[in-house]
Design a protein around this motif. Structure first.
Motif, PDB file in Angstrom:
ATOM      1  N   ASN A  65     -42.562 -55.836-104.448  1.00 54.88           N
ATOM      2  CA  ASN A  65     -41.521 -56.809-104.140  1.00 54.88           C
ATOM      3  C   ASN A  65     -40.203 -56.695-104.142  1.00 54.88           C
ATOM      4  N   VAL A  66     -39.835 -55.329-103.994  1.00 58.24           N
ATOM      5  CA  VAL A  66     -38.494 -54.995-103.884  1.00 58.24           C
ATOM      6  C   VAL A  66     -38.250 -53.908-102.495  1.00 58.24           C
ATOM      7  N   GLU A  67     -36.918 -54.017-102.401  1.00 57.69           N
ATOM      8  CA  GLU A  67     -36.476 -53.235-101.183  1.00 57.69           C
ATOM      9  C   GLU A  67     -35.088 -52.943-101.518  1.00 57.69           C
ATOM     10  N   PHE A  68     -34.561 -51.819-100.835  1.00 62.52           N
ATOM     11  CA  PHE A  68     -33.289 -51.245-101.170  1.00 62.52           C
ATOM     12  C   PHE A  68     -32.586 -51.049 -99.816  1.00 62.52           C
ATOM     13  N   VAL A  69     -31.362 -51.470 -99.525  1.00 63.14           N
ATOM     14  CA  VAL A  69     -30.704 -51.476 -98.216  1.00 63.14           C
ATOM     15  C   VAL A  69     -29.315 -50.729 -98.354  1.00 63.14           C
ATOM     16  N   GLU A  70     -29.195 -49.865 -97.628  1.00 63.37           N
ATOM     17  CA  GLU A  70     -27.687 -49.307 -97.510  1.00 63.37           C
ATOM     18  C   GLU A  70     -26.786 -50.272 -96.645  1.00 63.37           C
ATOM     19  N   GLY A  71     -25.762 -50.685 -97.162  1.00 64.87           N
ATOM     20  CA  GLY A  71     -24.972 -51.456 -96.355  1.00 64.87           C
ATOM     21  C   GLY A  71     -23.651 -51.815 -97.064  1.00 64.87           C
ATOM     22  N   ASP A  72     -22.834 -52.721 -96.605  1.00 67.32           N
ATOM     23  CA  ASP A  72     -21.613 -53.152 -96.986  1.00 67.32           C
ATOM     24  C   ASP A  72     -21.360 -54.643 -97.225  1.00 67.32           C
ATOM     25  N   SER A  73     -20.672 -54.769 -98.282  1.00 69.56           N
ATOM     26  CA  SER A  73     -20.805 -56.473 -98.852  1.00 69.56           C
ATOM     27  C   SER A  73     -19.944 -57.435 -97.851  1.00 69.56           C
ATOM     28  N   ALA A  74     -19.117 -56.679 -96.961  1.00 70.74           N
ATOM     29  CA  ALA A  74     -18.607 -57.561 -95.912  1.00 70.74           C
ATOM     30  C   ALA A  74     -19.455 -57.964 -94.429  1.00 70.74           C
ATOM     31  N   GLU A  75     -20.508 -57.203 -94.493  1.00 69.74           N
ATOM     32  CA  GLU A  75     -21.339 -57.260 -93.290  1.00 69.74           C
ATOM     33  C   GLU A  75     -22.860 -57.290 -93.676  1.00 69.74           C
ATOM     34  N   LEU A  76     -23.403 -58.226 -94.511  1.00 68.63           N
ATOM     35  CA  LEU A  76     -24.567 -58.183 -95.135  1.00 68.63           C
ATOM     36  C   LEU A  76     -25.611 -58.386 -93.993  1.00 68.63           C
TER      37      LEU A  76
END
Length: 189
Positions: free
Chosen positions: A95-106
């Motif tokens: 039930n979990v996933e992790f994504v690399e990304g930027d808070s300004a462009e979700l």
């Protein structure tokens, strides 16, 4: 509102990424990350998540809150090393996933989440208004947000803020409560 002027947001973003990539190796073993974990637990509790909720943790670090959530949860972080550590800790939890990304462009659809959590990362965001607008966008209409970060209401914290801006290149600004409320209100919270 006495909003900080942020010039060159990309260098600040890159400095944050590098700082957290280095910290990922020992995050959780130092006293500061244990203090962060206590603050994170309080913010997570404030969301009163149920099994049907869909949580997004912005600035998730090594994923502790995502792994603790009783619901479907997604963690997002700018640091590839933190995301790698979070994925390793998840060990195939469904039930979990992790994504690399930027808070300004979700990288998520409008209304994809019923709850958003962000703890002790907001002061690293070069575009706080953009990050909050993105958090609002990915929340469903009656969604909830818990934002926990250090606050510069007290004089001593304004000094800490100035020190951090000078010596920690990924640090942008610790906000006073009124500043944060104004930012949240401006994007519809």
């Amino acid at each position: 509102m006495n909003e900080p002027t942020v010039t060159g947001s990309e260098p600040s973003r890159e400095a944050s990424r590098q700082f957290f990539d280095r910290w990922a190796r020992f995050y959780g073993t130092d006293p500061f990350s244990r203090w962060i974990r206590r603050a994170q637990r309080r913010a997570l509790e404030a969301l009163t998540l149920g099994e049907s909720d869909r949580l997004l943790d912005v600035g998730c670090g090594p994923g502790a809150a995502v792994l603790e959530a009783v619901t479907k949860a997604t963690g997002l972080d700018l640091s590839p090393a933190m995301i790698a550590r979070a994925r390793s800790r998840a060990g195939g939890i469904g039930n979990v996933e992790f994504v690399e990304g930027d808070s300004a462009e979700l990288p998520f659809a409008d209304g994809a989440f019923s709850a958003v959590l962000s703890t002790t990362s907001f002061h690293h965001y070069p575009g706080p208004d953009r990050a909050l607008a993105e958090m609002r966008r990915v929340l469903e209409p009656l969604g909830r947000i818990a934002l926990g970060d250090l606050c510069s209401d007290r004089l001593v914290m304004r000094g800490v803020d100035a020190f951090c801006r000078r010596y920690e290149k990924g640090h942008v600004h610790f906000y006073e409560t009124d500043e944060l409320v104004a930012l949240l209100t401006a994007v519809g919270f």
